[in-house]
Every structure is written in C-alpha cells, then in structure tokens.
Design a protein around this motif. Structure first.
Motif, PDB file in Angstrom:
ATOM      1  N   LEU A  14       0.831  -1.203   0.000  1.00  0.00           N
ATOM      2  CA  LEU A  14       0.000   0.000   0.000  1.00  0.00           C
ATOM      3  C   LEU A  14       0.869   1.259   0.000  1.00  0.00           C
ATOM      4  O   LEU A  14       0.596   2.225  -0.734  1.00  0.00           O
ATOM      5  N   LEU A  15       1.924   1.256   0.808  1.00  0.00           N
ATOM      6  CA  LEU A  15       2.835   2.408   0.839  1.00  0.00           C
ATOM      7  C   LEU A  15       3.543   2.588  -0.493  1.00  0.00           C
ATOM      8  O   LEU A  15       3.750   3.724  -0.960  1.00  0.00           O
ATOM      9  N   PHE A  16       3.916   1.479  -1.120  1.00  0.00           N
ATOM     10  CA  PHE A  16       4.601   1.567  -2.420  1.00  0.00           C
ATOM     11  C   PHE A  16       3.693   2.180  -3.478  1.00  0.00           C
ATOM     12  O   PHE A  16       4.124   3.045  -4.263  1.00  0.00           O
ATOM     13  N   ILE A  17       2.426   1.762  -3.521  1.00  0.00           N
ATOM     14  CA  ILE A  17       1.501   2.331  -4.503  1.00  0.00           C
ATOM     15  C   ILE A  17       1.256   3.811  -4.224  1.00  0.00           C
ATOM     16  O   ILE A  17       1.237   4.638  -5.138  1.00  0.00           O
ATOM     17  N   CYS A  18       1.097   4.153  -2.951  1.00  0.00           N
ATOM     18  CA  CYS A  18       0.870   5.559  -2.589  1.00  0.00           C
ATOM     19  C   CYS A  18       2.084   6.424  -2.885  1.00  0.00           C
ATOM     20  O   CYS A  18       1.950   7.645  -3.075  1.00  0.00           O
ATOM     21  N   SER A  19       3.276   5.823  -2.938  1.00  0.00           N
ATOM     22  CA  SER A  19       4.482   6.615  -3.221  1.00  0.00           C
ATOM     23  C   SER A  19       4.464   7.189  -4.631  1.00  0.00           C
ATOM     24  O   SER A  19       5.154   8.178  -4.912  1.00  0.00           O
ATOM     25  N   PHE A  20       3.670   6.590  -5.546  1.00  0.00           N
ATOM     26  CA  PHE A  20       3.542   7.153  -6.892  1.00  0.00           C
ATOM     27  C   PHE A  20       2.741   8.453  -6.882  1.00  0.00           C
ATOM     28  O   PHE A  20       2.812   9.228  -7.842  1.00  0.00           O
ATOM     29  N   GLN A  38       9.368   8.002  -2.839  1.00  0.00           N
ATOM     30  CA  GLN A  38       9.450   6.624  -3.318  1.00  0.00           C
ATOM     31  C   GLN A  38      10.859   6.057  -3.154  1.00  0.00           C
ATOM     32  O   GLN A  38      11.028   4.901  -2.737  1.00  0.00           O
ATOM     33  N   LYS A  39      11.877   6.836  -3.472  1.00  0.00           N
ATOM     34  CA  LYS A  39      13.251   6.374  -3.281  1.00  0.00           C
ATOM     35  C   LYS A  39      13.534   6.100  -1.808  1.00  0.00           C
ATOM     36  O   LYS A  39      14.182   5.096  -1.470  1.00  0.00           O
ATOM     37  N   LEU A  40      13.058   6.974  -0.942  1.00  0.00           N
ATOM     38  CA  LEU A  40      13.272   6.778   0.490  1.00  0.00           C
ATOM     39  C   LEU A  40      12.588   5.497   0.961  1.00  0.00           C
ATOM     40  O   LEU A  40      13.167   4.717   1.745  1.00  0.00           O
ATOM     41  N   PHE A  91      21.158   2.931  -6.839  1.00  0.00           N
ATOM     42  CA  PHE A  91      19.740   3.020  -6.502  1.00  0.00           C
ATOM     43  C   PHE A  91      18.890   2.273  -7.517  1.00  0.00           C
ATOM     44  O   PHE A  91      17.878   1.656  -7.147  1.00  0.00           O
ATOM     45  N   VAL A  92      19.260   2.337  -8.814  1.00  0.00           N
ATOM     46  CA  VAL A  92      18.504   1.585  -9.822  1.00  0.00           C
ATOM     47  C   VAL A  92      18.505   0.100  -9.483  1.00  0.00           C
ATOM     48  O   VAL A  92      17.478  -0.580  -9.541  1.00  0.00           O
ATOM     49  N   TYR A  93      19.669  -0.411  -9.092  1.00  0.00           N
ATOM     50  CA  TYR A  93      19.779  -1.820  -8.713  1.00  0.00           C
ATOM     51  C   TYR A  93      18.933  -2.112  -7.474  1.00  0.00           C
ATOM     52  O   TYR A  93      18.182  -3.100  -7.435  1.00  0.00           O
ATOM     53  N   ILE A  94      19.033  -1.256  -6.457  1.00  0.00           N
ATOM     54  CA  ILE A  94      18.259  -1.455  -5.231  1.00  0.00           C
ATOM     55  C   ILE A  94      16.759  -1.411  -5.527  1.00  0.00           C
ATOM     56  O   ILE A  94      15.975  -2.186  -4.968  1.00  0.00           O
ATOM     57  N   SER A  95      16.355  -0.524  -6.423  1.00  0.00           N
ATOM     58  CA  SER A  95      14.945  -0.408  -6.781  1.00  0.00           C
ATOM     59  C   SER A  95      14.445  -1.690  -7.440  1.00  0.00           C
ATOM     60  O   SER A  95      13.363  -2.196  -7.105  1.00  0.00           O
ATOM     61  N   TYR A  96      15.217  -2.232  -8.373  1.00  0.00           N
ATOM     62  CA  TYR A  96      14.825  -3.480  -9.032  1.00  0.00           C
ATOM     63  C   TYR A  96      14.653  -4.598  -8.008  1.00  0.00           C
ATOM     64  O   TYR A  96      13.632  -5.298  -7.997  1.00  0.00           O
ATOM     65  N   ILE A  97      15.655  -4.781  -7.165  1.00  0.00           N
ATOM     66  CA  ILE A  97      15.645  -5.887  -6.216  1.00  0.00           C
ATOM     67  C   ILE A  97      14.543  -5.707  -5.178  1.00  0.00           C
ATOM     68  O   ILE A  97      13.808  -6.650  -4.849  1.00  0.00           O
ATOM     69  N   THR A  98      14.395  -4.488  -4.656  1.00  0.00           N
ATOM     70  CA  THR A  98      13.414  -4.244  -3.601  1.00  0.00           C
ATOM     71  C   THR A  98      11.991  -4.480  -4.083  1.00  0.00           C
ATOM     72  O   THR A  98      11.204  -5.156  -3.401  1.00  0.00           O
ATOM     73  N   VAL A  99      11.642  -3.930  -5.233  1.00  0.00           N
ATOM     74  CA  VAL A  99      10.266  -4.066  -5.731  1.00  0.00           C
ATOM     75  C   VAL A  99       9.952  -5.526  -6.034  1.00  0.00           C
ATOM     76  O   VAL A  99       8.866  -6.026  -5.706  1.00  0.00           O
ATOM     77  N   PHE A 100      10.894  -6.232  -6.645  1.00  0.00           N
ATOM     78  CA  PHE A 100      10.663  -7.647  -6.961  1.00  0.00           C
ATOM     79  C   PHE A 100      10.474  -8.466  -5.685  1.00  0.00           C
ATOM     80  O   PHE A 100       9.532  -9.261  -5.575  1.00  0.00           O
TER      81      PHE A 100
END
Length: 457
Positions: A14-20, A38-40, A91-100
């Motif tokens: 829910l927090l991830f969707i709201c970050s958009f 969203q990055k935070l 951060f791009v790498y962290i974003s890929y791994i975290t969301v997956f």
C-alpha cells in the motif's frame, strides 16, 4: 501460497503504490543526493524485503534470471558511468531488487492481489478527475502545491496536442501518467464479473489514459483490447497459444516484406502522433543500434550515443536503453525472464485451476505483454521503472503459484442427487484375491468376507 482468508492489501504494498502519488516536486536533498518519497521508501524496505524473499520456497528459473539481469545492469553501468553518479546506478539496482522481493514476500493469497488491483483502479479514477481540468487549463495543481511546501522546481513541458495540454497529474511526464493508468485495463476486465461494470471501468481507464495524449500508453491500451478480444473469441480453439504465435510471426514476416523499408519504420509511423515524432524515432533507432553493435557486450553510457547535434539525448525505447546500458546480454536475459514467466502462467489448462486464478493470470500476462510493447516506444525512466518491475513481479508470483495446491481444482465426489450419466462407467477388472509368495491369500479377511453369504449379498 498460504491458506489465509485475509484480503487486506499488505501495508508495504500500500505504501509503495501511494508513493507514486507524491508529485515530482516533492523531492528533497540529503547532502548532494536527491531523494523522492518513493526512493526513500525503497531504501527503507530493501533489507526487510530481501530477507523476506529468502524465506520464499519453490523459486523458479525466472527469479534467478531476473537477479542476474539486475546485477549485470549494475556492473555495466558502474563500468561505463562516471564515478560521481554511481549512487544513481546503485539506486537503480536497489529499486529493481526491492520491488521484486516486495511483491514476492508480501502477497500471501489471490484475494490480496485482487484487492490491490482494485485499489490501483480507484487511484486511476482519482487521477482522471485531476487530469481533466489540467488538460484544459495547463495548471499543474498538485506539483504546484508541493512546490509551495518543498521549494523544489521541475521544468514541466506544456505540450499541446489536439488542442489540449498533456496531463501529467503527479508524474514527471505525461507518458508516465498514461502508462500508470493504461496497464490496469486487463486486470479489471477479467476480475469484474458484471459486463456493465467491465465496460464502465474500461471507459474510465481509457479516459484517464487519453488525457496523457501519448502514443505509448495508447498503444498499451490498444494491445490489451486486442488481446482480450482474441482471447474471448478463441476459447474453443485447441492449442490456441501456439497458433496465435505462429500467426503473429507470419504477420511480422509479411509486414517486413510488404512495408516500405524495415518493419521498425512501419512501427514508428504507426505508433506516433505526427510525422516529426515518427522520423525522430527512426533516427534514434538507426543511431543507437549502430552504437549497440559497436559495444555489444557491456554496452555504454546511454547519454553518449551518437547523434546529430540538433537531436536531443532522449531515447524513447526501454529496450534500446536496456541494450545501451547492459549490452545485448541484458536484453536477452530480460526477454527470457518474461518468456518463462508467461509460459509459467499458462502451464496448466483453465480446467485444472480455480476461476479466480484464471482471471488473475490472464490480466497479469496481458499487462506484462502490453508493457513490453509499450517499452518499444517509451523509456521506463524515473517512476515508470519501479512500476514495470512491480507488474513483472506480480506475474512471476502468479506463475509460481500455478503449482500450489490452493489454486488447483479439487476433484468432487458425486453427491447422491448428481446425474452421473455424463461420467465414464468404471471398467470391470479381475477380482480374484491376490496370493502372497507363500501361496496364501494376501487378504484372507477380505476374501472370506467376499465368499460368505453376507458378502455375496
């Protein structure tokens, strides 16, 4: 998948969707590093989600391919990019791994995914009502409000098409607003049972996407509509997946031969609003592919591609940017990952799984395919990249659940009142009692019961 009846959307999801929904002007600086909400959130969730994913059982080959793909991108970007900007690459790498990992570890049952999709749909409806006045006035309401709080500035482009301003709502570009709204169409069409509700939800999604006035999101919408129509009218055809694939390959070969010039030129002319945009896409394709062939393995810095001095540096294709960033291996790995996921989604016939799973897997597959086609004309940059990984991860999760007993249809015992005329009659077999090695009856009690008068009755 756990046998849990809880349908609440997980709080991290829910927090991830709201970050958009935080406007692009809500960013802030920590030292020299620019962060968005969203990055935070991604940085906070990185370690917990990875640890949660390590507990997930029944990992598949596409999971491994995705992690190798993300790691390969990090390696290539770190080699090709100036050391000063390495934190962006990390951060791009962290974003890929975290969301997956977030998707894989948080969703526990189909009901949670269904409710998450419905929540995103209501977000899209809210964005529609925000996009309508913005398209007529050109006023960026929420970004301007965020600027008054943070003091951050973003150079918006007031492009006008068809007499309307291109709505961006809370996103950094109108294309990303359109992509966010468009890709939910397949999910909603299959999850809703009432035909009137299907049509109303589709019209609302189409309306929200339309105000972006972008060819990429409208292409994603068109692709989903075409796939839904084909799927609906081919349900009685056996092996329809293979037959449709062969038809698409034949169509590609035909268009490659019949069209004037390469197929990519035909695609650019078809998927563009005007001739100038189409010509620019053709030039981007020609120059970037030449650079990719000169650096096929590790790629190169995407900002340094060869081009005329009067062309901008933007590359309107996620697949081209992936090849520029990580070379051809990155594109091959991502393509195989998606192919294996789609194959896993349809590993079992519809008759062997529960209806709710059938609906979700169709929505997941069509959304993922639409994003891949949209990626040919759109670069998933900034907030669009986590969105792409989010839907890819949902499709991967559903593909893994195809082996779960909770989604398989359970055989029903016939009730006393059930008509058994359509069932196959049991075959009469050899009923003589088996004998053991010593020559005695294997089950003397059963045989004696069968030979007794009571047994014969």
């Amino acid at each position: 998948m756990k046998n849990s009846q809880s349908g609440f959307v997980p709080i991290p999801i829910l927090l991830f969707i709201c970050s958009f929904l935080f406007p692009v002007t809500s960013n802030f600086f920590v030292g020299h590093i620019q962060l968005t909400p969203q990055k935070l959130l991604v940085l906070i969730l990185f370690v917990p989600t990875v640890l949660g994913y390590l507990k997930v059982k029944n990992k598949k080959n596409y999971d491994l391919i995705f992690f190798v793909f993300a790691t390969w991108l990090l390696l290539c970007i770190s080699v090709n990019t100036n050391f000063i900007f390495v934190y962006n690459d990390i951060f791009v790498y962290i974003s890929y791994i975290t969301v997956f990992c977030l998707v894989q570890s948080q969703f526990k049952n189909l009901k949670q995914i269904r409710n998450t999709v419905i929540f995103i749909f209501f977000v899209v409806v809210a964005l529609l009502f925000l996009a309508i006045p913005e398209s007529y006035t050109g006023n960026r309401y929420l970004p301007n409000f965020a600027t008054s709080i943070t003091g951050s500035y973003y150079p918006f482009r007031n492009d006008i098409r068809m007499g309307l301003f291109r709505a961006q709502t809370v996103f950094s570009h109108a294309i990303y607003h359109g992509v966010f709204c468009a890709v939910i169409l397949s999910y909603m069409w299959y999850l809703l049972d009432n035909f009137l509700f299907k049509v109303v939800s589709a019209l609302l999604i189409i309306g929200a996407t339309f105000f972006s006035l972008s060819s990429g999101p409208l292409t994603a919408l068109t692709m989903q509509i075409v796939m839904i129509v084909i799927e609906t009218f081919t349900r009685q055809i056996k092996n329809r997946g293979k037959k449709i694939t062969l038809l698409l390959l034949f169509s590609y070969v035909f268009l490659e031969i019949a069209s004037k010039g390469p197929f990519i030129n035909f695609l650019a002319r078809t998927l563009s609003f005007n001739a100038g945009s189409a010509y620019n896409r053709i030039l981007i394709w020609e120059h970037t592919t030449d650079d990719i062939m000169r650096n096929p393995f590790f790629g190169f810095d995407p900002f340094t591609w060869t081009r005329p001095h009067w062309m901008g540096g933007s590359v309107d294709s996620y697949w081209l940017v992936a090849a520029m960033t990580g070379g051809l291996p990155a594109v091959v790995m991502l393509a195989f990952c998606i192919i294996f996921i789609v194959r896993g989604l349809f590993a079992r016939p519809d008759e062997t799984v529960i209806p709710e799973y059938v609906k979700l897997r169709r929505g997941a597959a069509f959304t993922l395919i639409a994003l891949c086609v949209c990626g040919a004309t759109v670069d998933f940059f900034r907030e669009a990249e986590p969105l792409f990984v989010f839907y890819l991860a949902i499709a991967a999760l559903l593909a893994r659940w195809s082996d779960d007993p909770m989604v398989l249809r359970k055989s029903r015992d016939a009730s006393p009142d059930e008509d058994l005329s359509g069932l196959a009659k049991p075959k009469l077999g050899y009923t003589r009692p088996r004998r053991s090695a010593q020559g005695d009856l294997a089950h003397p009690s059963r045989s004696s019961a069968a030979l007794s008068p009571a047994g014969r009755r």
